[in-house]
Design an enzyme around this catalytic site. Structure first.
Site, PDB file in Angstrom:
ATOM      1  N   ASN A   9      22.956 -16.237  45.004  1.00  0.00           N
ATOM      2  CA  ASN A   9      24.205 -17.311  45.131  1.00  0.00           C
ATOM      3  C   ASN A   9      24.514 -17.187  43.806  1.00  0.00           C
ATOM      4  O   ASN A   9      24.566 -17.023  42.459  1.00  0.00           O
ATOM      5  CB  ASN A   9      22.980 -18.486  45.124  1.00  0.00           C
ATOM      6  CG  ASN A   9      23.589 -19.447  44.773  1.00  0.00           C
ATOM      7  OD1 ASN A   9      25.521 -19.433  44.625  1.00  0.00           O
ATOM      8  ND2 ASN A   9      23.518 -21.515  43.654  1.00  0.00           N
ATOM      9  N   TRP A  10      26.176 -16.521  44.507  1.00  0.00           N
ATOM     10  CA  TRP A  10      26.628 -16.042  43.437  1.00  0.00           C
ATOM     11  C   TRP A  10      28.028 -17.034  42.565  1.00  0.00           C
ATOM     12  O   TRP A  10      28.116 -16.640  41.433  1.00  0.00           O
ATOM     13  CB  TRP A  10      27.947 -14.766  43.734  1.00  0.00           C
ATOM     14  CG  TRP A  10      27.562 -13.621  44.729  1.00  0.00           C
ATOM     15  CD1 TRP A  10      25.916 -13.593  44.293  1.00  0.00           C
ATOM     16  CD2 TRP A  10      28.116 -12.854  44.869  1.00  0.00           C
ATOM     17  NE1 TRP A  10      25.506 -12.183  44.729  1.00  0.00           N
ATOM     18  CE2 TRP A  10      27.335 -11.464  45.627  1.00  0.00           C
ATOM     19  CE3 TRP A  10      29.447 -13.087  45.308  1.00  0.00           C
ATOM     20  CZ2 TRP A  10      27.028 -10.766  46.257  1.00  0.00           C
ATOM     21  CZ3 TRP A  10      30.279 -11.856  46.163  1.00  0.00           C
ATOM     22  CH2 TRP A  10      29.504 -10.339  46.683  1.00  0.00           C
ATOM     23  N   LYS A  11      27.437 -18.610  42.431  1.00  0.00           N
ATOM     24  CA  LYS A  11      27.626 -19.006  42.010  1.00  0.00           C
ATOM     25  C   LYS A  11      29.207 -19.935  42.218  1.00  0.00           C
ATOM     26  O   LYS A  11      29.766 -18.578  42.227  1.00  0.00           O
ATOM     27  CB  LYS A  11      26.910 -20.188  40.730  1.00  0.00           C
ATOM     28  CG  LYS A  11      25.450 -19.567  41.405  1.00  0.00           C
ATOM     29  CD  LYS A  11      24.795 -20.662  39.794  1.00  0.00           C
ATOM     30  CE  LYS A  11      23.272 -20.239  40.603  1.00  0.00           C
ATOM     31  NZ  LYS A  11      21.902 -20.918  38.881  1.00  0.00           N
ATOM     32  N   HIS A  96      21.661 -28.655  45.745  1.00  0.00           N
ATOM     33  CA  HIS A  96      21.937 -26.956  44.499  1.00  0.00           C
ATOM     34  C   HIS A  96      21.146 -28.240  43.323  1.00  0.00           C
ATOM     35  O   HIS A  96      22.061 -29.246  43.395  1.00  0.00           O
ATOM     36  CB  HIS A  96      22.729 -26.030  44.108  1.00  0.00           C
ATOM     37  CG  HIS A  96      22.156 -24.859  43.784  1.00  0.00           C
ATOM     38  ND1 HIS A  96      22.186 -25.274  41.504  1.00  0.00           N
ATOM     39  CD2 HIS A  96      21.667 -23.737  43.595  1.00  0.00           C
ATOM     40  CE1 HIS A  96      22.123 -24.151  41.463  1.00  0.00           C
ATOM     41  NE2 HIS A  96      21.383 -23.553  42.472  1.00  0.00           N
ATOM     42  N   GLU A  98      22.575 -27.828  40.696  1.00  0.00           N
ATOM     43  CA  GLU A  98      24.157 -27.918  40.085  1.00  0.00           C
ATOM     44  C   GLU A  98      25.470 -28.754  41.096  1.00  0.00           C
ATOM     45  O   GLU A  98      25.847 -29.999  40.025  1.00  0.00           O
ATOM     46  CB  GLU A  98      24.590 -26.468  39.979  1.00  0.00           C
ATOM     47  CG  GLU A  98      23.614 -25.933  38.953  1.00  0.00           C
ATOM     48  CD  GLU A  98      23.911 -24.546  38.971  1.00  0.00           C
ATOM     49  OE1 GLU A  98      24.605 -23.359  39.361  1.00  0.00           O
ATOM     50  OE2 GLU A  98      23.398 -23.193  38.147  1.00  0.00           O
ATOM     51  N   GLU A 166      13.882 -24.823  42.970  1.00  0.00           N
ATOM     52  CA  GLU A 166      14.332 -24.549  42.047  1.00  0.00           C
ATOM     53  C   GLU A 166      14.704 -25.274  40.706  1.00  0.00           C
ATOM     54  O   GLU A 166      14.495 -26.390  40.962  1.00  0.00           O
ATOM     55  CB  GLU A 166      15.529 -24.184  42.249  1.00  0.00           C
ATOM     56  CG  GLU A 166      15.840 -23.644  43.689  1.00  0.00           C
ATOM     57  CD  GLU A 166      17.834 -22.222  42.789  1.00  0.00           C
ATOM     58  OE1 GLU A 166      17.733 -21.113  42.803  1.00  0.00           O
ATOM     59  OE2 GLU A 166      18.654 -23.365  42.391  1.00  0.00           O
ATOM     60  N   GLY A 172      18.709 -20.265  35.081  1.00  0.00           N
ATOM     61  CA  GLY A 172      19.975 -19.506  33.773  1.00  0.00           C
ATOM     62  C   GLY A 172      19.017 -19.615  32.838  1.00  0.00           C
ATOM     63  O   GLY A 172      20.240 -19.640  31.759  1.00  0.00           O
ATOM     64  N   SER A 212      15.724 -17.852  37.555  1.00  0.00           N
ATOM     65  CA  SER A 212      15.319 -16.740  36.626  1.00  0.00           C
ATOM     66  C   SER A 212      14.369 -15.483  37.233  1.00  0.00           C
ATOM     67  O   SER A 212      14.396 -15.161  36.410  1.00  0.00           O
ATOM     68  CB  SER A 212      14.743 -17.338  35.288  1.00  0.00           C
ATOM     69  OG  SER A 212      15.646 -17.935  34.910  1.00  0.00           O
ATOM     70  N   GLY A 233      20.261 -16.481  41.008  1.00  0.00           N
ATOM     71  CA  GLY A 233      21.263 -17.058  40.735  1.00  0.00           C
ATOM     72  C   GLY A 233      22.078 -15.424  39.778  1.00  0.00           C
ATOM     73  O   GLY A 233      22.329 -14.539  40.582  1.00  0.00           O
ATOM     74  N   GLY A 234      21.986 -15.404  38.845  1.00  0.00           N
ATOM     75  CA  GLY A 234      22.100 -14.734  37.642  1.00  0.00           C
ATOM     76  C   GLY A 234      21.686 -13.253  38.111  1.00  0.00           C
ATOM     77  O   GLY A 234      23.103 -12.108  38.190  1.00  0.00           O
TER      78      GLY A 234
HETATM   79  P1  13P Z   1      19.061 -17.573  37.686  1.00  0.00           P
HETATM   80  O1  13P Z   1      18.449 -16.713  38.858  1.00  0.00           O
HETATM   81  O2  13P Z   1      21.027 -18.121  37.473  1.00  0.00           O
HETATM   82  O3  13P Z   1      17.981 -18.409  36.951  1.00  0.00           O
HETATM   83  O4  13P Z   1      19.712 -18.444  39.097  1.00  0.00           O
HETATM   84  C1  13P Z   1      18.672 -19.300  40.135  1.00  0.00           C
HETATM   85  C2  13P Z   1      20.096 -20.459  40.794  1.00  0.00           C
HETATM   86  O5  13P Z   1      19.618 -21.695  40.772  1.00  0.00           O
HETATM   87  C3  13P Z   1      20.410 -20.091  42.534  1.00  0.00           C
HETATM   88  O6  13P Z   1      20.426 -20.654  43.053  1.00  0.00           O
END
Ligand code: 13P
Length: 250
Positions: A9-11, A96, A98, A166, A172, A212, A233-234
């Site tokens: 997920n590149w956000k 998600h 967020e 999640e 993050g 993470s 994510g990251g």
């Molecule tokens: P991180 O891997 O950066 O913690 O993010 C997880 C995430 O929200 C994937 O959708």
């Protein structure tokens, strides 16, 4: 036996040029004839078409980060499931944390989006997870169960559904749920699915872990019986790290 699924997920990261570069690097890392687990990447909306062109006929799925629950109309700033299908998306991430935290999504709007996406022929990754306050208050199970139940309200066929657990406190932050903590919630989610859909349907649904995930913890997480891959994510913003996580799932 469930095939593991790992999605990046590149956000809200990367321009079109940066996105196509990262996608090309990832394809090179995974190599020709890649197999062994399902893989997807979710760029931003402007990058879906150019990244999709690179992924065409290959093993990596194009994934979108959200969709609206109507086909079209006066919904400024939104993108519909049929538009995502037309641009070549195989999956869409819905609910998600967020989106829930910053954009007012609720279990009810998540449910509308999941229904629409499935009816348009997209596969869905529905996200659930508790906040730190909820975990500390001992209501993780209750929160996650109602996210699953309400998110799936009125949906009879979940064969194209993946659930992503999640925990919000692990996203993050560098704090990963331990593999035992994650497995406990994944097991609970599967128990909810058994109650709603019966044993054989529930046992086929993939439940990804997100929060993470890194090359250093992916092997242990993916070894748990109810952890069927990851939503990353990251670490998905670096092709070598993401490929290492994919390899941990194969
Ligand atoms: P991180 O891997 O950066 O913690 O993010 C997880 C995430 O929200 C994937 O959708």
């Amino acid at each position: 036996m469930r095939t593991k699924i790992v999605v990046g997920n590149w956000k809200m990261n990367n321009t079109i040029a940066e996105s196509t570069k990262l996608a090309s690097e990832l394809l090179a890392q995974l190599g020709e004839g890649f197999s062994g687990c399902e893989v997807g990447i979710a760029p931003t909306f402007p990058a879906l078409q150019p990244v999709g062109a690179l992924l065409e006929n290959g093993p990596v799925h194009l994934v979108a980060q959200n969709c609206h629950y109507e086909n079209d109309g006066a919904y400024t700033g939104e993108v519909s499931a049929r538009m995502l299908k037309a641009v070549g998306c195989a999956y869409v991430i819905i609910g998600h944390s967020e989106r829930r935290q910053y954009f007012g999504e609720t279990n009810a709007t998540v449910n509308l989006r999941v229904k629409k996406a499935l009816s348009e022929g997209l596969k869905v990754i529905m996200c659930v997870g508790e906040t730190l306050e909820e975990r500390e208050a001992g209501v993780t199970g209750a929160v996650v169960s109602s996210q699953v139940r309400e998110g799936l309200e009125g949906i009879d066929d979940i064969s194209d559904l993946v659930i992503a657990y999640e925990p919000v406190w692990a996203i993050g932050t560098g704090k990963t749920a331990s593999s035992a903590q994650a497995e406990e919630v994944h097991d609970l989610i599967r128990t909810v699915l058994v109650k709603l859909y019966g044993e054989s349907v529930a046992s086929a649904i993939r439940i990804q872990y997100g929060g993470s995930v890194k090359p250093s913890n992916a092997v242990e997480l993916f070894a748990m019986p109810n952890i069927d891959g990851g939503l990353i994510g990251g670490a998905s913003l670096n092709a070598a790290d993401f490929a290492a996580i994919v390899n941990a799932a194969r």
